[in-house]
Design a protein around this motif. Structure first.
Motif, PDB file in Angstrom:
ATOM      1  N   GLN A 184       0.829  -1.197   0.000  1.00  0.00           N
ATOM      2  CA  GLN A 184       0.000   0.000   0.000  1.00  0.00           C
ATOM      3  C   GLN A 184       0.870   1.255   0.000  1.00  0.00           C
ATOM      4  OE1 GLN A 184      -2.375  -0.617   3.476  1.00  0.00           O
ATOM      5  NE2 GLN A 184      -3.791  -2.029   2.466  1.00  0.00           N
ATOM      6  N   ARG A 185       1.936   1.230   0.785  1.00  0.00           N
ATOM      7  CA  ARG A 185       2.844   2.375   0.821  1.00  0.00           C
ATOM      8  C   ARG A 185       3.492   2.582  -0.549  1.00  0.00           C
ATOM      9  NH1 ARG A 185       4.999   4.978   4.999  1.00  0.00           N
ATOM     10  NH2 ARG A 185       4.283   3.353   6.417  1.00  0.00           N
ATOM     11  N   ALA A 186       3.892   1.483  -1.182  1.00  0.00           N
ATOM     12  CA  ALA A 186       4.498   1.572  -2.510  1.00  0.00           C
ATOM     13  C   ALA A 186       3.504   2.137  -3.519  1.00  0.00           C
ATOM     14  CB  ALA A 186       4.993   0.201  -2.954  1.00  0.00           C
ATOM     15  N   ALA A 187       2.240   1.734  -3.390  1.00  0.00           N
ATOM     16  CA  ALA A 187       1.215   2.230  -4.309  1.00  0.00           C
ATOM     17  C   ALA A 187       1.023   3.737  -4.153  1.00  0.00           C
ATOM     18  CB  ALA A 187      -0.103   1.494  -4.070  1.00  0.00           C
ATOM     19  N   LEU A 188       0.987   4.223  -2.902  1.00  0.00           N
ATOM     20  CA  LEU A 188       0.830   5.652  -2.677  1.00  0.00           C
ATOM     21  C   LEU A 188       2.032   6.437  -3.191  1.00  0.00           C
ATOM     22  CD1 LEU A 188      -0.762   6.327   0.837  1.00  0.00           C
ATOM     23  CD2 LEU A 188      -1.779   6.575  -1.430  1.00  0.00           C
ATOM     24  N   GLU A 189       3.223   5.941  -2.899  1.00  0.00           N
ATOM     25  CA  GLU A 189       4.427   6.636  -3.354  1.00  0.00           C
ATOM     26  C   GLU A 189       4.489   6.680  -4.874  1.00  0.00           C
ATOM     27  OE1 GLU A 189       7.521   4.435  -1.485  1.00  0.00           O
ATOM     28  OE2 GLU A 189       7.302   5.429   0.462  1.00  0.00           O
ATOM     29  N   THR A 190       4.073   5.588  -5.511  1.00  0.00           N
ATOM     30  CA  THR A 190       4.067   5.551  -6.973  1.00  0.00           C
ATOM     31  C   THR A 190       3.013   6.494  -7.529  1.00  0.00           C
ATOM     32  OG1 THR A 190       4.795   3.244  -6.932  1.00  0.00           O
ATOM     33  CG2 THR A 190       3.833   4.052  -8.988  1.00  0.00           C
ATOM     34  N   ALA A 191       1.848   6.525  -6.884  1.00  0.00           N
ATOM     35  CA  ALA A 191       0.775   7.419  -7.328  1.00  0.00           C
ATOM     36  C   ALA A 191       1.225   8.872  -7.297  1.00  0.00           C
ATOM     37  CB  ALA A 191      -0.457   7.218  -6.452  1.00  0.00           C
ATOM     38  N   VAL A 192       1.962   9.234  -6.254  1.00  0.00           N
ATOM     39  CA  VAL A 192       2.491  10.596  -6.164  1.00  0.00           C
ATOM     40  C   VAL A 192       3.496  10.852  -7.285  1.00  0.00           C
ATOM     41  CG1 VAL A 192       3.888  12.168  -4.774  1.00  0.00           C
ATOM     42  CG2 VAL A 192       2.103  10.800  -3.681  1.00  0.00           C
ATOM     43  N   SER A 193       4.385   9.882  -7.510  1.00  0.00           N
ATOM     44  CA  SER A 193       5.450  10.069  -8.497  1.00  0.00           C
ATOM     45  C   SER A 193       4.927  10.180  -9.926  1.00  0.00           C
ATOM     46  CB  SER A 193       6.463   8.928  -8.402  1.00  0.00           C
ATOM     47  OG  SER A 193       5.887   7.700  -8.805  1.00  0.00           O
ATOM     48  N   VAL A 194       3.810   9.498 -10.241  1.00  0.00           N
ATOM     49  CA  VAL A 194       3.279   9.548 -11.616  1.00  0.00           C
ATOM     50  C   VAL A 194       2.299  10.699 -11.811  1.00  0.00           C
ATOM     51  CG1 VAL A 194       3.575   7.060 -11.897  1.00  0.00           C
ATOM     52  CG2 VAL A 194       1.346   7.961 -11.181  1.00  0.00           C
ATOM     53  N   GLY A 195       2.039  11.487 -10.744  1.00  0.00           N
ATOM     54  CA  GLY A 195       1.154  12.632 -10.873  1.00  0.00           C
ATOM     55  C   GLY A 195      -0.308  12.340 -10.652  1.00  0.00           C
ATOM     56  N   TYR A 196      -0.603  11.228  -9.995  1.00  0.00           N
ATOM     57  CA  TYR A 196      -2.004  10.844  -9.762  1.00  0.00           C
ATOM     58  C   TYR A 196      -2.735  11.864  -8.891  1.00  0.00           C
ATOM     59  CZ  TYR A 196      -5.996   7.963  -8.308  1.00  0.00           C
ATOM     60  OH  TYR A 196      -7.267   7.474  -8.050  1.00  0.00           O
ATOM     61  N   TYR A 197      -2.002  12.530  -7.964  1.00  0.00           N
ATOM     62  CA  TYR A 197      -2.637  13.484  -7.065  1.00  0.00           C
ATOM     63  C   TYR A 197      -2.431  14.937  -7.491  1.00  0.00           C
ATOM     64  CZ  TYR A 197      -3.357   9.532  -3.960  1.00  0.00           C
ATOM     65  OH  TYR A 197      -3.773   8.331  -3.428  1.00  0.00           O
ATOM     66  N   SER A 217      -6.779  -3.203 -11.679  1.00  0.00           N
ATOM     67  CA  SER A 217      -7.723  -3.389 -10.572  1.00  0.00           C
ATOM     68  C   SER A 217      -6.982  -3.547  -9.244  1.00  0.00           C
ATOM     69  CB  SER A 217      -8.606  -4.605 -10.823  1.00  0.00           C
ATOM     70  OG  SER A 217      -7.819  -5.780 -10.968  1.00  0.00           O
ATOM     71  N   THR A 218      -5.854  -4.226  -9.282  1.00  0.00           N
ATOM     72  CA  THR A 218      -5.059  -4.406  -8.067  1.00  0.00           C
ATOM     73  C   THR A 218      -4.475  -3.085  -7.587  1.00  0.00           C
ATOM     74  OG1 THR A 218      -4.457  -6.652  -8.715  1.00  0.00           O
ATOM     75  CG2 THR A 218      -3.080  -5.599  -7.055  1.00  0.00           C
ATOM     76  N   ALA A 219      -3.953  -2.295  -8.526  1.00  0.00           N
ATOM     77  CA  ALA A 219      -3.395  -0.993  -8.167  1.00  0.00           C
ATOM     78  C   ALA A 219      -4.479  -0.089  -7.578  1.00  0.00           C
ATOM     79  CB  ALA A 219      -2.769  -0.333  -9.393  1.00  0.00           C
ATOM     80  N   GLY A 220      -5.665  -0.106  -8.177  1.00  0.00           N
ATOM     81  CA  GLY A 220      -6.767   0.708  -7.672  1.00  0.00           C
ATOM     82  C   GLY A 220      -7.162   0.313  -6.265  1.00  0.00           C
ATOM     83  N   GLU A 221      -7.192  -0.991  -5.985  1.00  0.00           N
ATOM     84  CA  GLU A 221      -7.545  -1.473  -4.655  1.00  0.00           C
ATOM     85  C   GLU A 221      -6.476  -1.083  -3.630  1.00  0.00           C
ATOM     86  OE1 GLU A 221     -10.000  -3.560  -1.899  1.00  0.00           O
ATOM     87  OE2 GLU A 221     -10.305  -2.721  -3.901  1.00  0.00           O
TER      88      GLU A 221
END
Length: 238
Positions: A184-197, A217-221
């Motif tokens: 989950q931490r990796a997913a959040l850090e990646t989301a920040v890095s790709v500009g998701y937020y 679907s896994t990344a979204g979850e």
């Protein structure tokens, strides 16, 4: 931590200085408005300065030379005008940031009125930074202590100005450990890095999935569960 409204006297009675349901260490956020004779010179300048809405006293020394770190939500010029109200100022250094200006100050005295300093000196509570000065004339500070000591402090402040209680909660010496799993931490850090937020959003869940090497679907979850854990922890702390 569970916040309590000040009107809930069955749980926390400030005037009697006791907690009926739960004793122990408490955190209380006070808002105080002093009469003009007790207003700090810096606060008086802030009220008069239209370009600054608040100043936060972030850190202060226990020494007589009154070394402090201040932050104002205005630019450098406006912050200099606010600081100019301090007659005891020996030296200052300004550090502008995008959302305000830091001011590192050295004074030969704090310039708080004796009545205010006496209440602080006689109290058995600890102040948590910041102490915030607002342009409406109010001061907000958070204190920690045993219930009876906080009640006595409240009564003493009430003799100096108009005091209200913004929040009461239990004091905890440490925050709860993070509920985030490593994925989950990796997913959040990646989301920040790709500009998701970013606003507007630059990245997508699919971009997160590609970076993590998993299904969309896994990344979204993972993102949803991580966001839920972060928000729950934030609400509990505040």
């Amino acid at each position: 931590m569970t916040g309590l409204e000040p009107t809930e006297t069955t749980t926390f009675d400030m005037r009697l200085g006791r907690t009926v349901a739960n004793r122990g260490m408490k955190r209380i956020l006070f808002s105080i408005t002093y009469p003009d004779r007790l207003v700090h010179p810096l606060h008086r300048r802030l009220v008069a300065e239209s370009s600054v809405e608040r100043a936060e006293l972030l850190m202060w020394s226990p020494t007589e030379d009154a070394t402090t770190l201040l932050w104002c939500d205005g630019d450098r010029a406006a912050t200099e005008r606010v600081v100019s109200g301090i007659d005891s100022l020996v030296s200052c250094q300004f550090v502008p940031e995008t959302d305000g200006t830091y001011a590192f100050l050295r004074q030969d005295g704090y310039e708080f009125p004796t009545a205010v300093l006496d209440v602080i000196a006689d109290s058995r509570v600890i102040f948590l930074p910041p102490v915030t000065f607002f342009d409406d004339g109010s001061v907000r500070c958070e204190t920690v202590g045993e219930a009876a000591a906080l009640s006595a402090f409240y009564e003493a402040l009430s003799e100096l100005g108009s005091v209200s209680i913004e929040r009461v909660c239990d004091f905890e010496r440490r925050h709860s450990p993070s509920r985030l799993s490593s994925r989950q931490r990796a997913a959040l850090e990646t989301a920040v890095s790709v500009g998701y937020y970013e606003r507007p959003r630059d990245g997508s869940v699919a971009d997160v999935a590609d970076a993590l090497g998993c299904a969309t679907s896994t990344a979204g979850e993972l993102i949803r569960k991580a966001e839920a854990a972060v928000i729950e922890a934030y609400v509990e702390r505040d």
